[in-house]
Design a protein around this motif. Structure first.
Motif, PDB file in Angstrom:
ATOM      1  N   UNK A 225       0.859  -1.182   0.000  1.00 42.31           N
ATOM      2  CA  UNK A 225       0.000   0.000   0.000  1.00 42.31           C
ATOM      3  C   UNK A 225       0.895   1.231   0.000  1.00 42.31           C
ATOM      4  N   UNK A 226       0.404   2.325  -0.565  1.00 39.55           N
ATOM      5  CA  UNK A 226       1.242   3.509  -0.740  1.00 39.55           C
ATOM      6  C   UNK A 226       0.428   4.776  -0.481  1.00 39.55           C
ATOM      7  N   UNK A 227       0.966   5.649   0.390  1.00 36.75           N
ATOM      8  CA  UNK A 227       0.266   6.890   0.756  1.00 36.75           C
ATOM      9  C   UNK A 227       1.259   8.052   0.791  1.00 36.75           C
ATOM     10  N   UNK A 228       0.759   9.255   0.565  1.00 40.50           N
ATOM     11  CA  UNK A 228       1.581  10.462   0.629  1.00 40.50           C
ATOM     12  C   UNK A 228       0.863  11.532   1.441  1.00 40.50           C
ATOM     13  N   UNK A 229       1.644  12.435   2.044  1.00 44.15           N
ATOM     14  CA  UNK A 229       1.019  13.538   2.780  1.00 44.15           C
ATOM     15  C   UNK A 229       0.240  14.445   1.837  1.00 44.15           C
ATOM     16  N   UNK A 230       0.665  14.524   0.583  1.00 42.36           N
ATOM     17  CA  UNK A 230      -0.008  15.337  -0.436  1.00 42.36           C
ATOM     18  C   UNK A 230       0.325  14.746  -1.789  1.00 42.36           C
ATOM     19  N   UNK A 231      -0.543  14.974  -2.760  1.00 39.42           N
ATOM     20  CA  UNK A 231      -0.310  14.487  -4.116  1.00 39.42           C
ATOM     21  C   UNK A 231      -0.134  15.633  -5.101  1.00 39.42           C
ATOM     22  N   UNK A 232      -0.269  16.873  -4.605  1.00 41.13           N
ATOM     23  CA  UNK A 232      -0.201  18.045  -5.479  1.00 41.13           C
ATOM     24  C   UNK A 232       0.885  18.969  -4.965  1.00 41.13           C
ATOM     25  N   UNK A 233       1.992  19.020  -5.641  1.00 44.52           N
ATOM     26  CA  UNK A 233       3.137  19.753  -5.128  1.00 44.52           C
ATOM     27  C   UNK A 233       2.903  21.249  -5.029  1.00 44.52           C
ATOM     28  N   UNK A 234       2.123  21.844  -5.916  1.00 45.65           N
ATOM     29  CA  UNK A 234       1.959  23.298  -5.932  1.00 45.65           C
ATOM     30  C   UNK A 234       1.030  23.794  -4.841  1.00 45.65           C
ATOM     31  N   UNK A 235       0.197  22.913  -4.285  1.00 44.90           N
ATOM     32  CA  UNK A 235      -0.802  23.360  -3.317  1.00 44.90           C
ATOM     33  C   UNK A 235      -0.192  23.504  -1.939  1.00 44.90           C
TER      34      UNK A 235
END
Length: 413
Positions: A225-235
């Motif tokens: 399974x794979x998760x990130x704190x955010x998926x949109x770098x510009x936001x």
């Protein structure tokens, strides 16, 4: 990468079922490879509004509520079936514009030759039964609209080289997942699949489950399974997703929460997984382990559903730890990138971790880990082995860092 200071995170919008802890959250998280985009409004004070010491043990009280993570029972032992498997994992693979240009030159202007950059580590990556990378950029099917500063997109040959190294799959959840929008996500999965690489991360459209992915070997089924704190770098915050892609929230650990990750891990076991690996894109860039990483680790590990947390994003090596007999590698640093260590110290260093899982006849598991320190030559950008006699300073630093929490993992060289 990391040009702008960390932005202050806005609180999650109220929901009927949200707890007070969530409603008041204003966490500061690293904006890894942070965009210089004008859409981000960093706080002038955010850079000092956290604790990043490896010795910190106080949980961050502003972390998302995760009550109930222990409500899912731990999996029952499978008796009578001894088994052994070794799983490897790398630090971040990032095709910056500078390395894309070098790969173009190495190919004589015809395509992109990335394989030579990785060649020295091929035996290391091939040695485990299964090896998993952190692919921190989209992949282009047509080799167009490629990486520029802080916005990434790698040629399809990057995946070909990754596979030729011996990797079997990659995590795709990170703060650059949306760098080329939904089309970029679709092409990334197409290119990975074309190179026989599995992809664990967000799906590319509503209703599509991008994870878990399963690996089968030695009579065992392994889920990732794979998760990130955010998926949109510009936001630059942990809650926003594109209006056209609301399903992405399921691969963001702030919105999924530890309770949701545990639920996903339990669901993977219900599909037959003997082991569950969780890739986490988290922490502060270029710094040590923070209290929030430790808190999330505790929440996941006490569930009994997660067997190894594979951390990335800080771009420097962070310590490993063993919680309830199970490893967490907080950050394996960079495996391949275009970052400049003279500007961001530690970004040339990495660790390729290999965990051996052994199950006895009573169904009891035990884990052991080795790690291969790596170093990326700052002139050639080739990834090299680090040992007591080769790239010795990098080796000593990585070995020391990996052991800061008393982890029993041993260097492979």
């Amino acid at each position: 990468m990391g040009r702008s200071p960390r932005p202050t995170m806005r609180p999650m919008q109220p929901r009927a079922h949200a707890t007070a802890a969530v409603l008041t959250a204003a966490l500061v998280l690293a904006t890894g490879c942070a965009s210089g985009s004008s859409t981000s409004s960093p706080s002038a004070t955010s850079a000092s509004s956290h604790s990043s010491s490896e010795s910190s043990t106080t949980p961050n009280s502003q972390a998302p509520s995760n009550s109930g993570t222990s409500s899912i029972p731990a999996p029952k032992p499978v008796t009578g079936k001894p088994a052994t498997i070794t799983i490897g994992a790398s630090g971040d693979l990032i095709a910056h514009a500078s390395t894309v240009a070098q790969a173009r030159a190495a190919a004589g202007g015809q395509g992109y030759a990335f394989a030579p950059f990785f060649a020295a580590l091929k035996p290391t990556v091939e040695a485990p039964t299964i090896s998993i990378c952190q692919m921190e950029n989209p992949l282009s099917r047509t080799n167009t609209d490629l990486s520029v500063e802080y916005s990434f997109n790698a040629p399809r040959e990057f995946a070909t080289a990754t596979r030729s190294m011996g990797f079997d799959g990659c995590s795709t959840a990170n703060n650059h997942t949306w760098d080329r929008g939904q089309q970029g996500m679709e092409e990334t999965r197409e290119v990975l699949a074309a190179n026989d690489l599995k992809a664990s991360g967000p799906g590319t459209k509503a209703g599509e489950k991008g994870q878990p992915v399963f690996y089968e070997a030695n009579g065992l089924k392994v889920a990732q399974l794979s998760y990130s704190y955010s998926l949109i770098n510009a936001v630059g915050d942990q809650w926003s997703v594109p209006k056209e892609a609301p399903w992405l929230k399921d691969a963001m650990w702030f919105t999924r929460t530890s309770k949701g990750v545990v639920k996903d891990a339990a669901a993977a076991r219900a599909q037959g997984a003997d082991l569950v690996l969780v890739s986490m894109h988290w922490g502060y860039e270029y710094e040590g382990v923070n209290a929030q990483q430790k808190q999330v680790t505790a929440e996941l590990m006490r569930s009994g559903q997660v067997d190894w947390i594979i951390g990335n994003h800080p771009h420097v090596v962070q310590p490993c730890d063993k919680v309830n007999g199970r490893y967490v590698t907080y950050s394996l640093g960079n495996f391949f990138s275009g970052q400049i260590a003279a500007i961001k110290p530690g970004t040339a260093d990495g660790a390729f971790a290999a965990v051996t899982f052994e199950r006895d006849a009573a169904g009891k598991w035990k884990q052991s880990m080795t790690f291969q320190p790596t170093y990326q030559n700052q002139t050639t950008r080739h990834v090299e082995l680090a040992s007591p006699t080769s790239n010795a300073d990098s080796y000593r630093k990585t070995v020391r860092t990996m052991g800061l929490m008393g982890c029993d993992a041993k260097p492979a060289s």
